[in-house]
Write a protein that holds these residues in place. Structure first.
Motif, PDB file in Angstrom:
ATOM      1  N   ASP A  41       0.808  -1.219   0.000  1.00  0.00           N
ATOM      2  CA  ASP A  41       0.000   0.000   0.000  1.00  0.00           C
ATOM      3  C   ASP A  41       0.839   1.266   0.000  1.00  0.00           C
ATOM      4  O   ASP A  41       0.314   2.372  -0.195  1.00  0.00           O
ATOM      5  CB  ASP A  41      -0.939   0.030   1.217  1.00  0.00           C
ATOM      6  CG  ASP A  41      -2.073  -0.977   1.101  1.00  0.00           C
ATOM      7  OD1 ASP A  41      -2.358  -1.422  -0.028  1.00  0.00           O
ATOM      8  OD2 ASP A  41      -2.663  -1.319   2.134  1.00  0.00           O
ATOM      9  N   ILE A  56      -8.647   8.485  -4.518  1.00  0.00           N
ATOM     10  CA  ILE A  56      -8.242   7.192  -3.975  1.00  0.00           C
ATOM     11  C   ILE A  56      -8.696   6.083  -4.931  1.00  0.00           C
ATOM     12  O   ILE A  56      -9.866   6.003  -5.299  1.00  0.00           O
ATOM     13  CB  ILE A  56      -8.849   6.967  -2.577  1.00  0.00           C
ATOM     14  CG1 ILE A  56      -8.448   8.087  -1.608  1.00  0.00           C
ATOM     15  CG2 ILE A  56      -8.450   5.591  -2.049  1.00  0.00           C
ATOM     16  CD1 ILE A  56      -6.969   8.215  -1.379  1.00  0.00           C
ATOM     17  N   GLN A  59      -1.547   2.713  -8.505  1.00  0.00           N
ATOM     18  CA  GLN A  59      -2.867   3.072  -7.992  1.00  0.00           C
ATOM     19  C   GLN A  59      -2.712   3.902  -6.724  1.00  0.00           C
ATOM     20  O   GLN A  59      -2.022   3.510  -5.782  1.00  0.00           O
ATOM     21  CB  GLN A  59      -3.687   1.823  -7.684  1.00  0.00           C
ATOM     22  CG  GLN A  59      -5.111   2.128  -7.223  1.00  0.00           C
ATOM     23  CD  GLN A  59      -5.892   0.869  -6.915  1.00  0.00           C
ATOM     24  OE1 GLN A  59      -5.378  -0.030  -6.244  1.00  0.00           O
ATOM     25  NE2 GLN A  59      -7.120   0.787  -7.407  1.00  0.00           N
ATOM     26  N   THR A  81      -3.303   5.299  -3.179  1.00  0.00           N
ATOM     27  CA  THR A  81      -3.845   4.623  -1.997  1.00  0.00           C
ATOM     28  C   THR A  81      -4.154   5.542  -0.827  1.00  0.00           C
ATOM     29  O   THR A  81      -5.236   5.456  -0.238  1.00  0.00           O
ATOM     30  CB  THR A  81      -2.892   3.528  -1.492  1.00  0.00           C
ATOM     31  OG1 THR A  81      -1.625   4.123  -1.156  1.00  0.00           O
ATOM     32  CG2 THR A  81      -2.709   2.432  -2.521  1.00  0.00           C
ATOM     33  N   LYS A  82      -3.227   6.423  -0.449  1.00  0.00           N
ATOM     34  CA  LYS A  82      -3.440   7.225   0.750  1.00  0.00           C
ATOM     35  C   LYS A  82      -2.419   8.361   0.811  1.00  0.00           C
ATOM     36  O   LYS A  82      -1.395   8.333   0.120  1.00  0.00           O
ATOM     37  CB  LYS A  82      -3.317   6.359   2.005  1.00  0.00           C
ATOM     38  CG  LYS A  82      -1.927   5.806   2.255  1.00  0.00           C
ATOM     39  CD  LYS A  82      -1.891   5.056   3.588  1.00  0.00           C
ATOM     40  CE  LYS A  82      -0.488   4.650   3.965  1.00  0.00           C
ATOM     41  NZ  LYS A  82      -0.419   4.084   5.335  1.00  0.00           N
ATOM     42  N   ARG A 142       0.046   2.002  -4.848  1.00  0.00           N
ATOM     43  CA  ARG A 142       0.302   0.578  -5.066  1.00  0.00           C
ATOM     44  C   ARG A 142       0.847   0.392  -6.484  1.00  0.00           C
ATOM     45  O   ARG A 142       0.597   1.217  -7.369  1.00  0.00           O
ATOM     46  CB  ARG A 142      -0.982  -0.230  -4.970  1.00  0.00           C
ATOM     47  CG  ARG A 142      -1.693  -0.216  -3.650  1.00  0.00           C
ATOM     48  CD  ARG A 142      -2.907  -1.139  -3.674  1.00  0.00           C
ATOM     49  NE  ARG A 142      -3.673  -1.035  -2.427  1.00  0.00           N
ATOM     50  CZ  ARG A 142      -4.786  -0.337  -2.297  1.00  0.00           C
ATOM     51  NH1 ARG A 142      -5.297   0.310  -3.337  1.00  0.00           N
ATOM     52  NH2 ARG A 142      -5.408  -0.288  -1.131  1.00  0.00           N
ATOM     53  N   ASP A 156     -10.948   1.576  -2.094  1.00  0.00           N
ATOM     54  CA  ASP A 156      -9.532   1.288  -2.319  1.00  0.00           C
ATOM     55  C   ASP A 156      -8.627   1.907  -1.263  1.00  0.00           C
ATOM     56  O   ASP A 156      -7.405   1.702  -1.299  1.00  0.00           O
ATOM     57  CB  ASP A 156      -9.107   1.784  -3.707  1.00  0.00           C
ATOM     58  CG  ASP A 156      -9.765   0.980  -4.821  1.00  0.00           C
ATOM     59  OD1 ASP A 156      -9.643  -0.255  -4.783  1.00  0.00           O
ATOM     60  OD2 ASP A 156     -10.411   1.579  -5.694  1.00  0.00           O
ATOM     61  N   PRO A 173      -6.758   1.964   2.144  1.00  0.00           N
ATOM     62  CA  PRO A 173      -6.332   0.847   2.989  1.00  0.00           C
ATOM     63  C   PRO A 173      -7.276   0.640   4.170  1.00  0.00           C
ATOM     64  O   PRO A 173      -7.748   1.605   4.785  1.00  0.00           O
ATOM     65  CB  PRO A 173      -4.931   1.271   3.444  1.00  0.00           C
ATOM     66  CG  PRO A 173      -4.425   2.122   2.320  1.00  0.00           C
ATOM     67  CD  PRO A 173      -5.630   2.877   1.832  1.00  0.00           C
TER      68      PRO A 173
END
Length: 212
Positions: A59, A102, A114, A116-117, A149, A196, A198
């Motif tokens: 992640d 996100i 991708q 993630t955060k 990711r 998506d 986490p």
């Protein structure tokens, strides 16, 4: 304007009292490389990560920061901030990192990443910059950069275009997640709309909402 990669940066081993790792080593000092680098599911090949309990992993395989946001800090502090100075693997240009959704997917080189955060500033970051109040100032500015990711492993190099190939309809952005967790708790319900994100962050949002 098409977004692009300004630099791909790899961490070197730094030993310091302010390093968060129990061993006193950190990879926050990242340096630009000349050519393409393999981006793998667990991280960028050749990148040193000191404290794996809190950094790296699927992640957080890649960290991106915008050159434009770095420019604001350089002007604010009156100091030169080279690519990699935020501990980022990807320094980008003309990419709305804070506004990235996100789950949004970026194709760069032969890799697909991708979002993630957001990044959470830590004492190692403050120590690296020599600024005891950096966590407070970085949080208030709310331009945290984005972790990603690796959905498809591949090589990424400086100058590669950044193409958004998928953007989820929920619209929850990196900036919203950061503000919800640190500045604007009224935004916490929005985090549950981003599948998506986490699960640890979604669970944190649920706990905070349960006690409100």
């Amino acid at each position: 304007m098409t977004g692009r990669v300004v630099a791909v940066n790899l961490g070197v081993v730094t030993e310091a009292e302010w390093a968060g790792d129990a061993s006193g080593r950190t990879g926050i000092d990242k340096r630009p490389v000349d050519g393409p680098v393999l981006f793998g599911v667990d991280g960028v090949v050749g990148d040193f990560i000191g404290e794996r309990a809190h950094h790296g992993g699927p992640d957080q395989a890649v960290y991106a920061y915008a050159e434009e946001d770095a420019g604001w800090w350089a002007a604010e502090l009156g100091r030169d901030l080279r690519p990699g100075g935020f501990g980022e693997n990807l320094t980008t240009y003309a990419v709305d990192v804070t506004g990235a959704v996100i789950g949004e997917q970026w194709q760069i080189g032969s890799a697909v990443l991708q979002v993630t955060k957001p990044r959470t500033p830590c004492t190692t970051f403050a120590g690296f910059w020599g600024m005891p109040d950096l966590i407070k100032r970085f949080t208030a500015r709310a331009l945290p950069g984005a972790y990603l990711r690796v959905l498809r492993e591949g090589e990424v190099g400086p100058g590669d275009p950044v193409q958004v190939v998928d953007r989820p309809a929920h619209g929850v952005t990196i900036g919203e997640v950061f503000r919800a967790l640190n500045l604007e708790p009224a935004l916490l319900p929005r985090l549950l709309d981003a599948p998506d994100l986490p699960e640890g962050i979604r669970e944190k949002a649920r706990r905070r909402l349960a006690v409100r």
